[in-house]
Each structure stands twice: as C-alpha cells, then as structure tokens.
Write an enzyme that holds these catalytic residues in place. Sequence first.
Site, short mmCIF file in Angstrom:
data_model
loop_
_atom_site.label_atom_id
_atom_site.label_comp_id
_atom_site.label_asym_id
_atom_site.label_seq_id
_atom_site.Cartn_x
_atom_site.Cartn_y
_atom_site.Cartn_z
N GLY A 209 -29.59 -57.76 2.97
CA GLY A 209 -29.46 -56.32 2.33
C GLY A 209 -29.51 -55.27 3.44
CG ASN A 210 -28.28 -51.48 3.02
OD1 ASN A 210 -28.79 -50.58 2.47
ND2 ASN A 210 -27.38 -52.24 2.65
CE1 TYR A 211 -35.59 -52.36 6.92
CE2 TYR A 211 -33.73 -51.75 8.58
CZ TYR A 211 -35.02 -52.62 8.38
OH TYR A 211 -35.36 -53.37 8.97
#
Length: 397
Positions: A209-211
């Site tokens: 995923g990412n932030y």
Amino acid sequence: MTLKGKHIVLGITGSIAAYKAASLTRLLIKAGAEVQIVITPAGKEFITPVTLSALTGKAVVSEFFTANDGTWHSHVDLGLWADLMIIAPATASTLGKMANGIADNMLITTYLSMKAPVVIAPAMDLDMFAHPSTTRNIEILRSYGNIIIEPAAGELASHLIGKGRMEEPEKITAFVEEFFEKQESLSKKKILITAGPTYEKLDPVRFIGNYSSGKMGFALAEECAGRGAEVILVAGPVSLKTDHPNITRVNVESAEEMYNASVNVFPNMDAAILCAAVADYRPKEQASEKMKRNGEELNLLLVPNKDIAASLGGMKKDGQRLIGFALETKDETQNALKKIEKKNLDFIVLNSLNDSGAGFQYDTNKISILSRNGDRKDFGLKSKKEVASDIITETLA
Ligand code: C5P
C-alpha cells in the site's frame, strides 16, 4: 435580484453592532431574499423587533412560545426552511453556546436544528475577540463547517481601536451573494473523484500500500458537492467519512477495483479528478494462505496495474475534463507536463514532497496547477479544504 427565492434566517445577538442588522436585513431583502429574524433576549435590548419585522414583513422570533396565546415557534421548521443561516452580530457568549450546544434560547436551538450552511459574523471588543476562549470557540465552529466572516479592525464602541467590528452589511451581503453563486456553479454537473491509496494483496493478511490518507480527494468531493455537483467518490481504503447527500461513495480496495469502478461511470461524467495514489504494480500471485517465514530471501514478482488516468484519457469525449495529480520527487514540472500528454489530461495538480506540510497525511497542501496549454499557477500552503476550492475554481469553474 441575486438572492431571489433564497430563504435566510438572520440571527441577531446582544451586541451594539445589532443596529447594523437592520441594514443587513434591508440589503438581503433588496437582493431578493426572504428573511426570517431570530433574535436573542439580549439582542432585543439593542434593536427592536418592531423595526425588524417592519423590514421583513414577518414576525420576529425570539421566544419558544408567544406569551399571550402559547403558540410554539418551531426551530426545527426554521432549520428546514432556510437555505442559509447568518448570525450577525454574533457575540462571544453566543459563539461559546453554539460551539458547546448550550441551547438556552431560540437562536441556539435554531442553530442546532439548522440543515443549511451557517455564516457567522462576530462582533465584540478587541480583548474579548483576542481571548483564547473566543479563538477556540471559533475554531470549533469552523470544524463544524460553519463559515466565519472575520471582524474588521477599527474603532470599537468602547472607543478602543482593534479587531472586533462586525463586518459591514454591504460586505456580508456580497459574501452571501458570492456564496450562493459558488454553491450553484457546478449544479447538474457529474464528477468522478478517485481518492486514497490502493491495497494490493499479497496474502489474506498482507498488502502493498502507500501512505495516502484520502484527505485531498475527500476535500475535493465535499467542495464539488457543496457547489451543487453530483459526485461519485471512488475511495480506496481510508478511515474518512462523508455524509454529503450529493456524494455517492464507492469503496474499493485494489487498483483493479478502482479501475473497474472508474471506467464504468466515466462515460456519464462531465469531469474526473484522479486524486488517488494508485499502486503501479500488484503481486502476480496472491497466496490463498498466510505466507510463512522460512528465513530465506523472498522474491515477489510484481505485474503492472492499469493506469486509470491514461485509460480515462483514452475514453475522453469532447466536453469532458480530466484532472490528474502528480507527486514528484525530482524534475517535477517536466514530469508533470509529460504526464498531461501521456494521460491526455486537461490539468495536472502538482504537489511536491519537498514542501513541509504538503502531501500525504497532512491537513495542508501546497500545489501548482499546470494546464495543457502550458499555463502554470502556484499556490501557497493552505488547508486541503482551501486547496480543493482553488483546484475546482481553476479547473472546472
Ligand atoms: O504516473 P503517476 O502515477 O505519477 O500519475 C499520477 C496520476 O495518475 C494521478 O492523478 C493518479 O491518480 C493517476 N493514476 C491512475 N492510475 C494509476 C496510476 C496513477 O489513475 N494506475
């Protein structure tokens, strides 16, 4: 008659600036609005209900009941009737009661029942305005979505000079006119917005995923909806809520799900704003059982995801607008311009990771908007709500 057909509840409280409420009432009516006054008991010490009802042609509401015949005045009905509530002047005491839900008069019960947007024009002495309690109450009211028309600086009734004068009725009226104009500027428009990260599953409990928090995309959705658009918000996994009636939310997890949801609705849209941080790759295989550690190196084979922006760019018809985002760590402008071409975008919003307070997770952002024809506009660090307003004004208005 810019306010023709608009129903405005004007709340008046006990400040010397209440005398200006008569001019404000007159100006709103002149602009075409129907005005219903709700006044606090202290407000009546500064301006008489007779003056106000003569201007509006409607009985002024102040008490929960009419003393002589026991008629009940429904704050709930007023909350539904209004297109806008203005509280001008708003005293420190009223701000505190509004912020904390202390419903001991008709004005506050009306405020708490209000379905329409609320605009507040504070008025008080400079020290009262500067007190941390007032500052905090104003912050709380802003967090409820209320709009504050900051008082002006100048000579006050106390003869002291400072910030606390209620803004002039002409300026409040102009603000209200602009507010309604903006509120309807995207009416009947359909807008797709993608927001948040995507999660690409590795196994039943892990993902890549990412932030991205989704805050920018949600702020854009709220802004478009607030301007009258019908919004389809395709949201990756985020912990944000939205309850605007004009927003239809479609929750997705992976880039593929986001792609399908977006491609499906885009032909019926007037515009799409692609704010999501979509994973470029996903694991080729998804393990059906939790992957076990065996102490050795693990190679993950990744395969590319489809580019939603580029796909919509390929499907784009005349009259449809496509707005993308770019978060670059180097050669930002050059890369952003390349993306406009590659993805057939009309605009790209560039946000840089080099600016503190901008980008993922923050409540603020700092952007530049680049257009297809080479125009560039740079903005300062602002709240994501303000940034959303700038983006919509520049790209869709
Ligand atoms: O190419 P890059 O990922 O930097 O482009 C960013 C823009 O493209 C953003 O608007 C993003 O939402 C969009 N995008 C997309 N689908 C992808 C990758 C990016 O819509 N698979």
